[in-house]
Design a protein around this motif. Structure first.
Motif, PDB file in Angstrom:
ATOM      1  N   SER A 175       8.124 -33.983  -5.538  1.00  0.00           N
ATOM      2  CA  SER A 175       7.592 -34.161  -6.890  1.00  0.00           C
ATOM      3  C   SER A 175       6.102 -33.824  -6.892  1.00  0.00           C
ATOM      4  CB  SER A 175       7.811 -35.606  -7.359  1.00  0.00           C
ATOM      5  OG  SER A 175       7.287 -35.791  -8.650  1.00  0.00           O
ATOM      6  N   LEU A 176       5.812 -32.542  -7.124  1.00  0.00           N
ATOM      7  CA  LEU A 176       4.433 -32.072  -7.101  1.00  0.00           C
ATOM      8  C   LEU A 176       3.918 -31.865  -8.522  1.00  0.00           C
ATOM      9  CD1 LEU A 176       4.808 -29.320  -4.336  1.00  0.00           C
ATOM     10  CD2 LEU A 176       3.806 -31.595  -4.062  1.00  0.00           C
ATOM     11  N   PRO A 177       2.623 -32.059  -8.751  1.00  0.00           N
ATOM     12  CA  PRO A 177       2.063 -31.739 -10.071  1.00  0.00           C
ATOM     13  C   PRO A 177       2.085 -30.231 -10.307  1.00  0.00           C
ATOM     14  CG  PRO A 177       0.302 -32.254  -8.521  1.00  0.00           C
ATOM     15  CD  PRO A 177       1.595 -32.575  -7.817  1.00  0.00           C
ATOM     16  N   TYR A 178       1.951 -29.845 -11.572  1.00  0.00           N
ATOM     17  CA  TYR A 178       2.025 -28.436 -11.943  1.00  0.00           C
ATOM     18  C   TYR A 178       0.630 -27.868 -12.205  1.00  0.00           C
ATOM     19  CZ  TYR A 178       7.106 -28.518 -12.517  1.00  0.00           C
ATOM     20  OH  TYR A 178       8.450 -28.608 -12.301  1.00  0.00           O
ATOM     21  N   LEU A 179       0.473 -26.600 -11.827  1.00  0.00           N
ATOM     22  CA  LEU A 179      -0.741 -25.842 -12.131  1.00  0.00           C
ATOM     23  C   LEU A 179      -0.346 -24.525 -12.788  1.00  0.00           C
ATOM     24  CD1 LEU A 179      -3.944 -25.275 -10.067  1.00  0.00           C
ATOM     25  CD2 LEU A 179      -2.691 -23.286 -10.890  1.00  0.00           C
ATOM     26  N   LEU A 180      -0.863 -24.290 -13.983  1.00  0.00           N
ATOM     27  CA  LEU A 180      -0.613 -23.031 -14.692  1.00  0.00           C
ATOM     28  C   LEU A 180      -1.778 -22.082 -14.461  1.00  0.00           C
ATOM     29  CD1 LEU A 180       0.865 -21.252 -16.876  1.00  0.00           C
ATOM     30  CD2 LEU A 180      -0.651 -22.372 -18.534  1.00  0.00           C
ATOM     31  N   PHE A 181      -1.471 -20.856 -14.018  1.00  0.00           N
ATOM     32  CA  PHE A 181      -2.494 -19.841 -13.841  1.00  0.00           C
ATOM     33  C   PHE A 181      -2.521 -18.935 -15.060  1.00  0.00           C
ATOM     34  CE2 PHE A 181      -3.678 -15.502 -12.404  1.00  0.00           C
ATOM     35  CZ  PHE A 181      -5.010 -15.774 -12.074  1.00  0.00           C
ATOM     36  N   LEU A 182      -3.702 -18.773 -15.645  1.00  0.00           N
ATOM     37  CA  LEU A 182      -3.896 -17.892 -16.792  1.00  0.00           C
ATOM     38  C   LEU A 182      -4.659 -16.658 -16.323  1.00  0.00           C
ATOM     39  CD1 LEU A 182      -4.829 -20.605 -19.442  1.00  0.00           C
ATOM     40  CD2 LEU A 182      -2.708 -19.285 -19.325  1.00  0.00           C
ATOM     41  N   GLN A 183      -4.004 -15.513 -16.365  1.00  0.00           N
ATOM     42  CA  GLN A 183      -4.529 -14.261 -15.833  1.00  0.00           C
ATOM     43  C   GLN A 183      -5.660 -13.713 -16.691  1.00  0.00           C
ATOM     44  OE1 GLN A 183      -5.375 -12.329 -13.576  1.00  0.00           O
ATOM     45  NE2 GLN A 183      -3.507 -11.261 -12.953  1.00  0.00           N
ATOM     46  N   GLY A 184      -6.499 -12.899 -16.067  1.00  0.00           N
ATOM     47  CA  GLY A 184      -7.560 -12.222 -16.786  1.00  0.00           C
ATOM     48  C   GLY A 184      -7.038 -10.993 -17.504  1.00  0.00           C
ATOM     49  N   GLY A 185      -7.946 -10.264 -18.087  1.00  0.00           N
ATOM     50  CA  GLY A 185      -7.571  -9.059 -18.813  1.00  0.00           C
ATOM     51  C   GLY A 185      -8.519  -8.850 -19.999  1.00  0.00           C
ATOM     52  N   PRO A 186      -8.001  -8.998 -21.228  1.00  0.00           N
ATOM     53  CA  PRO A 186      -6.587  -9.223 -21.539  1.00  0.00           C
ATOM     54  C   PRO A 186      -5.737  -7.978 -21.294  1.00  0.00           C
ATOM     55  CG  PRO A 186      -7.828  -8.894 -23.556  1.00  0.00           C
ATOM     56  CD  PRO A 186      -8.839  -8.921 -22.449  1.00  0.00           C
ATOM     57  N   GLY A 187      -4.444  -8.220 -21.151  1.00  0.00           N
ATOM     58  CA  GLY A 187      -3.504  -7.126 -20.994  1.00  0.00           C
ATOM     59  C   GLY A 187      -2.903  -6.994 -19.616  1.00  0.00           C
TER      60      GLY A 187
ATOM     61  N   VAL B  26       5.679 -28.699 -22.151  1.00  0.00           N
ATOM     62  CA  VAL B  26       6.477 -29.819 -22.653  1.00  0.00           C
ATOM     63  C   VAL B  26       7.942 -29.679 -22.277  1.00  0.00           C
ATOM     64  CG1 VAL B  26       4.897 -30.230 -24.565  1.00  0.00           C
ATOM     65  CG2 VAL B  26       6.843 -28.710 -24.909  1.00  0.00           C
ATOM     66  N   ARG B  27       8.370 -28.499 -21.838  1.00  0.00           N
ATOM     67  CA  ARG B  27       9.759 -28.291 -21.446  1.00  0.00           C
ATOM     68  C   ARG B  27       9.946 -28.206 -19.942  1.00  0.00           C
ATOM     69  NH1 ARG B  27       8.735 -26.681 -26.262  1.00  0.00           N
ATOM     70  NH2 ARG B  27      10.328 -26.725 -27.907  1.00  0.00           N
ATOM     71  N   LEU B  28       8.831 -28.150 -19.218  1.00  0.00           N
ATOM     72  CA  LEU B  28       8.925 -27.967 -17.780  1.00  0.00           C
ATOM     73  C   LEU B  28       8.410 -29.166 -16.995  1.00  0.00           C
ATOM     74  CD1 LEU B  28       9.630 -25.932 -15.522  1.00  0.00           C
ATOM     75  CD2 LEU B  28       7.283 -25.105 -15.654  1.00  0.00           C
ATOM     76  N   VAL B  29       7.319 -29.740 -17.432  1.00  0.00           N
ATOM     77  CA  VAL B  29       6.713 -30.853 -16.707  1.00  0.00           C
ATOM     78  C   VAL B  29       7.489 -32.138 -16.998  1.00  0.00           C
ATOM     79  CG1 VAL B  29       4.619 -32.219 -16.388  1.00  0.00           C
ATOM     80  CG2 VAL B  29       4.454 -29.753 -16.821  1.00  0.00           C
ATOM     81  N   PRO B  30       7.924 -32.854 -15.959  1.00  0.00           N
ATOM     82  CA  PRO B  30       8.677 -34.095 -16.173  1.00  0.00           C
ATOM     83  C   PRO B  30       7.899 -35.076 -17.048  1.00  0.00           C
ATOM     84  CG  PRO B  30       8.778 -33.423 -13.870  1.00  0.00           C
ATOM     85  CD  PRO B  30       7.790 -32.521 -14.539  1.00  0.00           C
ATOM     86  N   GLY B  31       8.557 -35.591 -18.068  1.00  0.00           N
ATOM     87  CA  GLY B  31       7.909 -36.529 -18.957  1.00  0.00           C
ATOM     88  C   GLY B  31       6.876 -35.887 -19.860  1.00  0.00           C
ATOM     89  N   SER B  32       6.799 -34.551 -19.822  1.00  0.00           N
ATOM     90  CA  SER B  32       5.826 -33.813 -20.636  1.00  0.00           C
ATOM     91  C   SER B  32       4.407 -34.317 -20.432  1.00  0.00           C
ATOM     92  CB  SER B  32       6.204 -33.886 -22.126  1.00  0.00           C
ATOM     93  OG  SER B  32       7.455 -33.287 -22.343  1.00  0.00           O
ATOM     94  N   GLY B  33       4.098 -34.719 -19.202  1.00  0.00           N
ATOM     95  CA  GLY B  33       2.758 -35.174 -18.894  1.00  0.00           C
ATOM     96  C   GLY B  33       1.781 -34.025 -18.829  1.00  0.00           C
TER      97      GLY B  33
END
Length: 257
Positions: free
Chosen positions: A47-59, A130-137
């Motif tokens: 049970s690991l926390p989530y990290l979202l990577f937002l890529q540069g660009g744009p494009g 909200v659809r991926l992280v358990p409990g939408s934390g």
């Protein structure tokens, strides 16, 4: 489409498609947002926390992890990493020269492109969270370059969904009096300085560039096609400044064209 649809699994990486709907463009259109989940080997069931990577660009699409190295390797020590292809890139619904030609008018195209800005990218990210992280934390996001702009936008619109915001070089103008005009004014001054430095290093390129610009201006009727399908114009030639005058080896690369 509001549910996650498993798309591909291999080793420690799982990929998913997520459907989103664009409204307000004169039609309702379903687009796909592609996100890949990366987790370290032997930690798949943790049970690991989530990290979202937002890529540069744009494009630009998110990186494709082909080996355990770099920042992804380090991040996977503590997180499940989500690599999202932003709208119009990668395996999400693509925005290409041919797809843009399908719009009947420039106004229709502009209305559509309004839904690919940082606010829509932040909404996509929150949709995934909200659809991926358990409990939408809340989760952690990492914004690189333009991804930093998206991260700040996310922080502005949905701070409740964020635990940490990490930025690497992408900070939009947020101070008092720091308007777009101020930023572009400073940019124009820097471009002028870089042009002077470039022509001082390669004085013979002054005439070469003048001849190329004149040729492109005279050929606009017959057009000079690009491999990508676009048309090279004098204004398009100026865009080489973005890479040619803004990097450590850019002068040499521009000179060798």
């Amino acid at each position: 489409m509001s549910s996650l649809v498993p798309y591909n699994c291999y080793g420690s990486t799982q990929s998913r498609f997520i459907g989103r709907v664009i409204a307000g463009t004169g039609r309702r259109e379903v687009i796909s947002i592609f996100a890949r989940e990366v987790v370290a080997v032997a930690k798949e069931d943790q049970s690991l926390p989530y990290l979202l990577f937002l890529q540069g660009g744009p494009g630009f699409e998110s990186p494709r992890p082909t080996e355990g190295s770099g920042w992804i390797l380090k991040a996977c020590e503590e997180f499940r990493v989500i690599l999202m292809d932003q709208r119009g890139t990668g395996l999400s619904t693509l925005l290409t020269t041919s797809s843009m030609l399908q719009f009947k008018s420039a106004r229709d195209l502009a209305d559509y492109l309004k839904h690919s800005r940082a606010d829509s990218i932040a909404n996509d990210a929150e949709f995934i969270c909200v659809r991926l992280v358990p409990g939408s934390g809340p989760w952690t996001i990492l914004g690189q370059s333009y991804g930093g702009f998206c991260a700040i936008t996310y922080l502005s619109f949905a701070p409740q969904g964020l635990k940490q915001v990490l930025l690497t070089g992408g900070i939009p103008p947020i101070g008092d009096g720091c308007t777009a005009d101020t930023v572009y004014g400073a940019c124009f001054e820097q471009v002028a300085r870089q042009n002077k430095k470039y022509y001082k290093r390669y004085p013979r390129d002054i005439e070469v560039v003048r001849e190329v610009v004149n040729y492109l201006a005279e050929s606009e009727g017959s057009r000079v096609p690009l491999p990508s399908g676009g048309i090279l114009t004098p204004r398009g030639l100026q865009l080489l400044d973005l890479s040619g005058l803004g990097s450590s080896a850019g002068f040499e690369q521009l000179h060798s064209l």
